[in-house]
Enzyme design. Structure first.
Site, PDB file in Angstrom:
ATOM      1  CD  GLU A 170      -2.934  -1.063   2.368  1.00 57.83           C
ATOM      2  OE1 GLU A 170      -2.807  -0.188   3.236  1.00 57.83           O
ATOM      3  OE2 GLU A 170      -3.892  -1.844   2.343  1.00 57.83           O
ATOM      4  CD  GLU A 353      -3.645  -5.797   4.139  1.00 60.56           C
ATOM      5  OE1 GLU A 353      -4.428  -4.946   4.619  1.00 60.56           O
ATOM      6  OE2 GLU A 353      -2.410  -5.647   4.129  1.00 60.56           O
TER       7      GLU A 353
HETATM    8  C1  FCB Z   1      -4.318  -1.947   5.641  1.00 62.38           C
HETATM    9  C2  FCB Z   1      -2.940  -2.306   6.135  1.00 62.38           C
HETATM   10  C3  FCB Z   1      -2.923  -3.329   7.231  1.00 62.38           C
HETATM   11  C4  FCB Z   1      -4.087  -3.149   8.194  1.00 62.38           C
HETATM   12  C5  FCB Z   1      -5.383  -3.013   7.458  1.00 62.38           C
HETATM   13  C6  FCB Z   1      -6.587  -2.864   8.350  1.00 62.38           C
HETATM   14  O1  FCB Z   1      -4.322  -0.655   5.137  1.00 62.38           O
HETATM   15  O2  FCB Z   1      -2.159  -2.811   5.076  1.00 62.38           O
HETATM   16  O3  FCB Z   1      -1.687  -3.275   7.857  1.00 62.38           O
HETATM   17  O4  FCB Z   1      -3.825  -2.114   9.044  1.00 62.38           O
HETATM   18  O5  FCB Z   1      -5.334  -1.934   6.589  1.00 62.38           O
END
Ligand code: FCB
Length: 446
Positions: A170, A353
């Protein structure tokens, strides 16, 4: 019934589709004394930066408890584990190797391989060594070169043990939240800084891809991006333009240079004072071919027109929210994936994620998080739909394996499918972890 279901003819039931759980170094490791200071250690010391005043010194004590954590991962029946390497745990300030730190990751990788769990290694999940920040951090072009050197050391040492590398996690968060709005480390606030940091992060990614191609040609090498698909607050032309502008600033600003070697056209209209310095040749380094794009998705964003910047976020109203205040909106994931697929020549996609912080309560040894189970189920359905529409999605990682240090929110927000009692460090499988495990073990090819 708290369960997660995969139909037998679901594309997610294909033996090639990878299911995993994800974590990151600073959020779980602890053992602060055994690594360099990072920008997050320093940021945590700043008054009011972390909502519960906490830090990552102890976190989930994963460095100490990793054996039991890996056992727990194996028992979940996952195919893969995504974790990150802490730069300042493997390299000392003088550039020499921290042998103990490096050995930790090599041993972890050996154990994962022994258990037949694919290792997805993220090389940078926000924990920049503070001494590099003192030299300008991501505003300094040299940091990109230092990153490539670190990646060289790590990828040689890990030789052959890694299924997939992500250079960065990210970069939007590192650049925008860290250098433009200041709500993440290192807490700087300037529009030019935001875009300059983004450029150097992307350059670091491109240089690291060259290193990985040489040192680790057989792993799947790529990058992880976060996306919030941008919706217009109304059907007015002004709001539609606002949403498009936000989309260019926050989403296409990252994926377009990576895949097409160009920033969005709005770069030509930006005031010179906000533009990043780009050297000749940078964009061809940045658009080094990737084996996959990691997509992190949590929610959508709604924008309306505003005279100052052209767009303004409209907070969600009267819709289902997670404990972060983020709207639960699985259709956004479908729209995101299909829009990206229409717009770009996409490589393979991994959902690296997805998950939700919920108001979990540990009662008599149980956490009944039906809300999280529903969140996962509806997002898996959105992925199935996207695959049916032609998007090449190859895997899904739940964020997160266990509750951990949620950045500016500290330990108050719980994203884990496993509950962590921070006083005792006891881990308890929430109902979502049990449902995930049952779903994975119930796959027809297992
Ligand atoms: C993302 C991050 C991760 C976590 C989630 C909720 O932005 O990559 O580390 O904090 O959000």
């Amino acid at each position: 019934m708290t369960s997660l279901r995969l139909k037998s003819d679901s594309p997610l039931n294909n033996p090639q589709f990878i299911f995993g759980v994800a974590t990151s170094s600073f959020q779980i490791e602890g053992a602060r004394e055994a690594r360099l200071e990072t920008i997050w250690d320093k940021f945590c010391e700043g008054e009011g930066n972390i909502s519960d005043g906490s830090n990552g010194d102890i976190a989930c004590e994963h460095i100490k408890l990793w054996h039991q954590d890996v056992k727990m991962i194996a028992e979940l029946g996952v195919d893969a584990y995504r974790f990150s390497v802490a730069w300042g745990r493997v390299l000392n300030q003088d550039g020499s190797i921290n042998e103990l730190g490096l050995k930790f990751y090599v041993t972890l990788l050996d154990k994962l391989n022994e258990l037949n769990i694919k290792a997805f290694v993220t090389l940078y999940h926000w924990d920049l060594p503070q001494y590099l920040e003192d030299q300008g951090g991501w505003l300094n072009r040299e940091t990109a070169l230092a990153f490539a050197n670190y990646v060289d050391v790590v990828s040689r040492a890990f030789s052959g043990r890694v299924h997939s590398y992500a250079t960065l996690n990210e970069p939007w968060c590192s650049a925008y939240l860290g250098y433009e709005t200041g709500i993440h480390a290192p807490g700087l606030k300037s529009k030019q800084f935001g875009k300059q940091a983004a450029h150097h992060l992307l350059l670091a990614h491109g240089l690291a891809m060259q290193v990985l191609e040489k040192n680790s040609p057989n792993s799947k090498n790529g990058i992880v991006l976060n996306f919030s698909p941008c919706y217009a607050a109304s059907t007015s032309e002004q709001d539609i333009t606002a949403a498009g502008l936000a989309d260019d600033h926050f989403n296409h600003w990252y994926i377009r240079p990576l895949l097409e070697g160009r920033y969005p056209d709005l770069i030509d209209d930006m005031p010179d004072a906000h533009k990043p310095i780009i050297e000749p040749g940078d964009l061809s380094v940045i658009c080094h071919p990737v084996d996959y794009i990691g997509v992190n998705y949590y929610s959508r964003a709604i924008y309306q027109h505003c005279d100052v910047d052209g767009f303004k976020l409209k907070p969600p109203h009267d819709v289902p929210l997670t404990d972060m205040g983020w709207e639960i909106y699985p259709d956004g994931l479908y729209k995101l994936l299909t829009d990206l697929n229409d717009r770009y020549q996409l490589p393979e996609v991994m959902i690296t994620e997805n998950g939700a912080a919920m108001k979990d309560k540990l009662l008599e040894g149980k956490v009944d998080d039906q809300d999280r189970v529903d969140y996962i189920q509806t997002h898996l359905a959105a992925i199935e739909q996207a695959i049916a529409s032609g998007v090449d999605v190859r895997g899904y990682f739940a964020w997160s394996l266990m509750d951990n240090f949620e950045w500016a929110e500290g330990y108050k927000k719980r994203f884990g499918i496993v509950y962590v009692d921070y006083n005792t460090q006891i881990r308890t499988l929430k109902q979502s972890a049990i449902a995930y495990r049952n779903m994975l073990l119930g796959r027809t090819h297992k």
